[in-house]
Design a protein around this motif. Sequence first.
Motif, PDB file in Angstrom:
ATOM      1  N   GLU A   1       3.811 -11.065  -8.763  1.00 18.68           N
ATOM      2  CA  GLU A   1       4.096 -12.460  -8.421  1.00 18.68           C
ATOM      3  C   GLU A   1       3.494 -13.402  -9.464  1.00 18.68           C
ATOM      4  O   GLU A   1       2.814 -14.369  -9.155  1.00 18.68           O
TER       5      GLU A   1
ATOM      6  N   HIS B   1      -7.045   0.821  -8.106  1.00 18.73           N
ATOM      7  CA  HIS B   1      -6.349  -0.221  -7.362  1.00 18.73           C
ATOM      8  C   HIS B   1      -6.180  -1.410  -8.295  1.00 18.73           C
ATOM      9  O   HIS B   1      -6.859  -1.518  -9.317  1.00 18.73           O
TER      10      HIS B   1
ATOM     11  N   HIS C   1       1.743   0.680  -3.879  1.00 15.33           N
ATOM     12  CA  HIS C   1       1.918   0.389  -2.452  1.00 15.33           C
ATOM     13  C   HIS C   1       1.841  -1.125  -2.302  1.00 15.33           C
ATOM     14  O   HIS C   1       0.934  -1.761  -2.830  1.00 15.33           O
ATOM     15  N   ARG C   2       2.758  -1.703  -1.575  1.00 15.32           N
ATOM     16  CA  ARG C   2       2.803  -3.159  -1.436  1.00 15.32           C
ATOM     17  C   ARG C   2       2.356  -3.640  -0.056  1.00 15.32           C
ATOM     18  O   ARG C   2       2.348  -4.826   0.206  1.00 15.32           O
ATOM     19  N   ASN C   3       1.984  -2.707   0.829  1.00 13.26           N
ATOM     20  CA  ASN C   3       1.465  -3.095   2.139  1.00 13.26           C
ATOM     21  C   ASN C   3       0.739  -1.909   2.766  1.00 13.26           C
ATOM     22  O   ASN C   3       0.690  -0.839   2.192  1.00 13.26           O
ATOM     23  N   GLY C   4       0.171  -2.115   3.929  1.00 11.45           N
ATOM     24  CA  GLY C   4      -0.513  -1.043   4.647  1.00 11.45           C
ATOM     25  C   GLY C   4      -1.914  -0.768   4.121  1.00 11.45           C
ATOM     26  O   GLY C   4      -2.494  -1.559   3.385  1.00 11.45           O
ATOM     27  N   ASP C   5      -2.453   0.383   4.517  1.00 12.77           N
ATOM     28  CA  ASP C   5      -3.818   0.764   4.148  1.00 12.77           C
ATOM     29  C   ASP C   5      -4.026   0.906   2.648  1.00 12.77           C
ATOM     30  O   ASP C   5      -5.141   0.748   2.156  1.00 12.77           O
TER      31      ASP C   5
ATOM     32  N   ILE D   1      -2.537  -0.869   0.134  1.00  9.58           N
ATOM     33  CA  ILE D   1      -1.974  -2.006  -0.587  1.00  9.58           C
ATOM     34  C   ILE D   1      -2.618  -2.145  -1.980  1.00  9.58           C
ATOM     35  O   ILE D   1      -3.824  -2.004  -2.125  1.00  9.58           O
ATOM     36  N   ASN D   2      -1.769  -2.352  -2.973  1.00  8.94           N
ATOM     37  CA  ASN D   2      -2.150  -2.510  -4.380  1.00  8.94           C
ATOM     38  C   ASN D   2      -2.784  -1.272  -5.001  1.00  8.94           C
ATOM     39  O   ASN D   2      -3.456  -1.360  -6.030  1.00  8.94           O
TER      40      ASN D   2
ATOM     41  N   SER E   1       9.869   1.104  -7.581  1.00 12.30           N
ATOM     42  CA  SER E   1      10.233  -0.306  -7.684  1.00 12.30           C
ATOM     43  C   SER E   1      10.468  -0.714  -9.135  1.00 12.30           C
ATOM     44  O   SER E   1      10.813  -1.850  -9.406  1.00 12.30           O
TER      45      SER E   1
END
Length: 159
Positions: free
Chosen positions: A16, A35, A124-128, A130-131, A142
Amino acid sequence: MKIDTTLHYQLYTLLEKEKMALDIFNRGRFSYMPHLISMADFSGQHWLLEKTEMEDCFRLRTSLFGMNMWLDVINGGVFNGLLIVVSEEKYSGRIWEIKESVSEENSFKVSTFFNGVNKYIDLHRNGDFINMPYLANEANTSGQIWRVEKKKGTALECL
């Protein structure tokens, strides 16, 4: 961009429109796992790209807690496919292919051969998780693009 294997690099991506650096958790449940983190919170993790005998292929090494650590992949369990840094004794010898992206100048796709298939580093873009980077099949990725930035000093000075 020509990779100079005597220099350390900062690995980062844009999320973003924000520059996010690849860093390592150094405590807790995710210790030793990479991460993404904003530049304001970045610890200064730098990477040495060790050339292999294959074109565009490298071993990625960093220093954590004063020890040399190599980027590897967790094989099995709840963290299957997530990335981790490991000491030389635990290192699988994983080789990473770093190829310049045709869509963006000075950007790269990073892949490795894992469980019989070439897989790409995605996020990973969400959940446990993320990033946190993980490996994905090319069809399911992606299209995550990575960038490298040379750091001042030689590899030994950066460690």
